[in-house]
Design a protein around this motif. Structure first.
Motif, PDB file in Angstrom:
ATOM      1  N   GLN A  18       0.834  -1.189   0.000  1.00  0.00           N
ATOM      2  CA  GLN A  18       0.000   0.000   0.000  1.00  0.00           C
ATOM      3  C   GLN A  18       0.879   1.254   0.000  1.00  0.00           C
ATOM      4  O   GLN A  18       1.954   1.257   0.586  1.00  0.00           O
ATOM      5  CB  GLN A  18      -0.896   0.001   1.236  1.00  0.00           C
ATOM      6  N   PRO A  19       0.402   2.316  -0.656  1.00  0.00           N
ATOM      7  CA  PRO A  19       1.168   3.563  -0.601  1.00  0.00           C
ATOM      8  C   PRO A  19       1.243   4.090   0.827  1.00  0.00           C
ATOM      9  O   PRO A  19       0.362   3.837   1.641  1.00  0.00           O
ATOM     10  CB  PRO A  19       0.384   4.524  -1.499  1.00  0.00           C
ATOM     11  N   ILE A  20       2.297   4.830   1.100  1.00  0.00           N
ATOM     12  CA  ILE A  20       2.523   5.395   2.430  1.00  0.00           C
ATOM     13  C   ILE A  20       2.100   6.863   2.403  1.00  0.00           C
ATOM     14  O   ILE A  20       2.623   7.661   1.619  1.00  0.00           O
ATOM     15  CB  ILE A  20       4.004   5.274   2.820  1.00  0.00           C
ATOM     16  N   THR A  56      -2.637  23.936  -2.417  1.00  0.00           N
ATOM     17  CA  THR A  56      -3.151  23.156  -1.293  1.00  0.00           C
ATOM     18  C   THR A  56      -3.020  21.670  -1.606  1.00  0.00           C
ATOM     19  O   THR A  56      -3.804  21.133  -2.390  1.00  0.00           O
ATOM     20  CB  THR A  56      -4.639  23.478  -1.021  1.00  0.00           C
ATOM     21  N   PRO A  57      -2.032  20.981  -1.026  1.00  0.00           N
ATOM     22  CA  PRO A  57      -1.966  19.527  -1.212  1.00  0.00           C
ATOM     23  C   PRO A  57      -3.002  18.839  -0.322  1.00  0.00           C
ATOM     24  O   PRO A  57      -3.172  19.218   0.835  1.00  0.00           O
ATOM     25  CB  PRO A  57      -0.540  19.164  -0.794  1.00  0.00           C
ATOM     26  N   ARG A  58      -3.690  17.863  -0.869  1.00  0.00           N
ATOM     27  CA  ARG A  58      -4.704  17.121  -0.115  1.00  0.00           C
ATOM     28  C   ARG A  58      -4.210  15.738   0.295  1.00  0.00           C
ATOM     29  O   ARG A  58      -4.724  15.153   1.236  1.00  0.00           O
ATOM     30  CB  ARG A  58      -5.992  16.995  -0.930  1.00  0.00           C
ATOM     31  N   ALA A  59      -3.207  15.219  -0.411  1.00  0.00           N
ATOM     32  CA  ALA A  59      -2.621  13.909  -0.084  1.00  0.00           C
ATOM     33  C   ALA A  59      -1.235  13.847  -0.706  1.00  0.00           C
ATOM     34  O   ALA A  59      -0.989  14.471  -1.739  1.00  0.00           O
ATOM     35  CB  ALA A  59      -3.492  12.783  -0.625  1.00  0.00           C
ATOM     36  N   CYS A  60      -0.345  13.088  -0.064  1.00  0.00           N
ATOM     37  CA  CYS A  60       1.006  12.905  -0.600  1.00  0.00           C
ATOM     38  C   CYS A  60       1.447  11.487  -0.257  1.00  0.00           C
ATOM     39  O   CYS A  60       1.519  11.124   0.921  1.00  0.00           O
ATOM     40  CB  CYS A  60       1.961  13.936  -0.002  1.00  0.00           C
ATOM     41  N   TYR A  61       1.722  10.700  -1.285  1.00  0.00           N
ATOM     42  CA  TYR A  61       2.039   9.285  -1.097  1.00  0.00           C
ATOM     43  C   TYR A  61       3.370   8.928  -1.741  1.00  0.00           C
ATOM     44  O   TYR A  61       3.746   9.484  -2.765  1.00  0.00           O
ATOM     45  CB  TYR A  61       0.971   8.400  -1.746  1.00  0.00           C
ATOM     46  N   ASN A  62       4.045   7.971  -1.113  1.00  0.00           N
ATOM     47  CA  ASN A  62       5.179   7.323  -1.763  1.00  0.00           C
ATOM     48  C   ASN A  62       5.070   5.832  -1.502  1.00  0.00           C
ATOM     49  O   ASN A  62       4.183   5.377  -0.781  1.00  0.00           O
ATOM     50  CB  ASN A  62       6.521   7.911  -1.306  1.00  0.00           C
ATOM     51  N   ARG A  63       5.955   5.074  -2.096  1.00  0.00           N
ATOM     52  CA  ARG A  63       5.961   3.615  -1.957  1.00  0.00           C
ATOM     53  C   ARG A  63       7.118   3.204  -1.058  1.00  0.00           C
ATOM     54  O   ARG A  63       8.085   3.938  -0.893  1.00  0.00           O
ATOM     55  CB  ARG A  63       6.122   2.955  -3.325  1.00  0.00           C
ATOM     56  N   PRO A  64       7.043   1.999  -0.497  1.00  0.00           N
ATOM     57  CA  PRO A  64       8.157   1.506   0.313  1.00  0.00           C
ATOM     58  C   PRO A  64       9.439   1.421  -0.526  1.00  0.00           C
ATOM     59  O   PRO A  64       9.378   1.296  -1.750  1.00  0.00           O
ATOM     60  CB  PRO A  64       7.708   0.106   0.743  1.00  0.00           C
ATOM     61  N   THR A  68       9.271   0.205  -6.771  1.00  0.00           N
ATOM     62  CA  THR A  68       9.590   1.323  -7.638  1.00  0.00           C
ATOM     63  C   THR A  68       9.106   2.598  -6.974  1.00  0.00           C
ATOM     64  O   THR A  68       7.967   2.676  -6.527  1.00  0.00           O
ATOM     65  CB  THR A  68       8.885   1.161  -9.003  1.00  0.00           C
ATOM     66  N   GLN A  69       9.981   3.569  -6.874  1.00  0.00           N
ATOM     67  CA  GLN A  69       9.631   4.811  -6.187  1.00  0.00           C
ATOM     68  C   GLN A  69       8.682   5.636  -7.040  1.00  0.00           C
ATOM     69  O   GLN A  69       9.069   6.209  -8.050  1.00  0.00           O
ATOM     70  CB  GLN A  69      10.888   5.616  -5.856  1.00  0.00           C
ATOM     71  N   ARG A  70       7.452   5.676  -6.634  1.00  0.00           N
ATOM     72  CA  ARG A  70       6.440   6.506  -7.289  1.00  0.00           C
ATOM     73  C   ARG A  70       5.897   7.458  -6.241  1.00  0.00           C
ATOM     74  O   ARG A  70       5.209   7.057  -5.320  1.00  0.00           O
ATOM     75  CB  ARG A  70       5.312   5.639  -7.844  1.00  0.00           C
ATOM     76  N   VAL A  71       6.249   8.713  -6.340  1.00  0.00           N
ATOM     77  CA  VAL A  71       5.810   9.726  -5.395  1.00  0.00           C
ATOM     78  C   VAL A  71       4.696  10.519  -6.075  1.00  0.00           C
ATOM     79  O   VAL A  71       4.871  11.013  -7.189  1.00  0.00           O
ATOM     80  CB  VAL A  71       6.972  10.664  -4.999  1.00  0.00           C
ATOM     81  N   MET A  94      -0.290  14.854  -9.149  1.00  0.00           N
ATOM     82  CA  MET A  94       1.003  15.235  -9.702  1.00  0.00           C
ATOM     83  C   MET A  94       1.998  14.158  -9.303  1.00  0.00           C
ATOM     84  O   MET A  94       1.943  13.640  -8.189  1.00  0.00           O
ATOM     85  CB  MET A  94       1.414  16.596  -9.140  1.00  0.00           C
ATOM     86  N   PHE A  95       2.901  13.805 -10.212  1.00  0.00           N
ATOM     87  CA  PHE A  95       3.862  12.731  -9.982  1.00  0.00           C
ATOM     88  C   PHE A  95       5.277  13.289 -10.048  1.00  0.00           C
ATOM     89  O   PHE A  95       5.647  13.954 -11.011  1.00  0.00           O
ATOM     90  CB  PHE A  95       3.683  11.622 -11.031  1.00  0.00           C
ATOM     91  N   ALA A  96       6.082  13.004  -9.011  1.00  0.00           N
ATOM     92  CA  ALA A  96       7.440  13.543  -8.940  1.00  0.00           C
ATOM     93  C   ALA A  96       8.324  13.024 -10.068  1.00  0.00           C
ATOM     94  O   ALA A  96       9.168  13.751 -10.580  1.00  0.00           O
ATOM     95  CB  ALA A  96       8.071  13.220  -7.589  1.00  0.00           C
ATOM     96  N   ASP A  97       8.117  11.769 -10.477  1.00  0.00           N
ATOM     97  CA  ASP A  97       8.978  11.206 -11.520  1.00  0.00           C
ATOM     98  C   ASP A  97       8.520  11.594 -12.928  1.00  0.00           C
ATOM     99  O   ASP A  97       9.234  11.345 -13.893  1.00  0.00           O
ATOM    100  CB  ASP A  97       9.076   9.686 -11.382  1.00  0.00           C
ATOM    101  N   SER A  98       7.359  12.230 -13.070  1.00  0.00           N
ATOM    102  CA  SER A  98       6.849  12.676 -14.376  1.00  0.00           C
ATOM    103  C   SER A  98       6.177  14.034 -14.224  1.00  0.00           C
ATOM    104  O   SER A  98       4.954  14.146 -14.344  1.00  0.00           O
ATOM    105  CB  SER A  98       5.855  11.661 -14.934  1.00  0.00           C
TER     106      SER A  98
END
Length: 128
Positions: A18-20, A56-64, A68-71, A94-98
């Motif tokens: 699950q995303p963190i 205004t960010p409403r959620a921010c997720y990354n992976r363990p 694959t690091q998807r922020v 919005m995606f940090a890697d793209s």
């Protein structure tokens, strides 16, 4: 006959964690007029002003780290006029890697996601 094949198929699929969820999103903003890039941390559900943009960010997720690091971050961006009226110009992921995949489209400012963090040096809004 079909049951053993389904059992094997379950083991062939990669397991995904699950995303963190994180309480802080880090963004970079470019003022295209001055050419200055500013890096800033924003707490989830806090609104900050970057130039004429209210972010205004409403959620921010990354992976363990084992995946694959998807922020990714879900955010809302409003443009404030000189009269103080705000107009929504962006809502989405919005995606940090793209950063160009789902970008804030503005003539003067660019904003992109850098990372999601568990802490920051910036005091929380309720402690300011």
């Amino acid at each position: 006959m079909l049951a053993p094949l389904l059992g094997l198929a379950m083991f062939a699929l990669p397991a995904t964690a699950q995303p963190i969820a994180n309480p802080v999103a880090t963004f970079a903003g470019l003022d295209k007029i001055t050419g200055r890039i500013t890096r800033f941390d924003v707490y989830i559900d806090e609104t900050v002003l970057f130039g004429a943009l209210e972010i205004t960010p409403r959620a921010c997720y990354n992976r363990p780290p084992t995946e694959t690091q998807r922020v990714s971050a879900f955010l809302e961006v409003d443009q404030r006029s000189l009269t103080g009226v705000s107009k929504r110009i962006f809502t989405g992921w919005m995606f940090a890697d793209s950063p160009a995949l789902n970008a804030v489209d503005h003539a003067i400012y660019d904003v992109w996601l850098i990372e999601c963090k568990t802490s920051t040096d910036v005091p929380p809004p309720d402690q300011r």
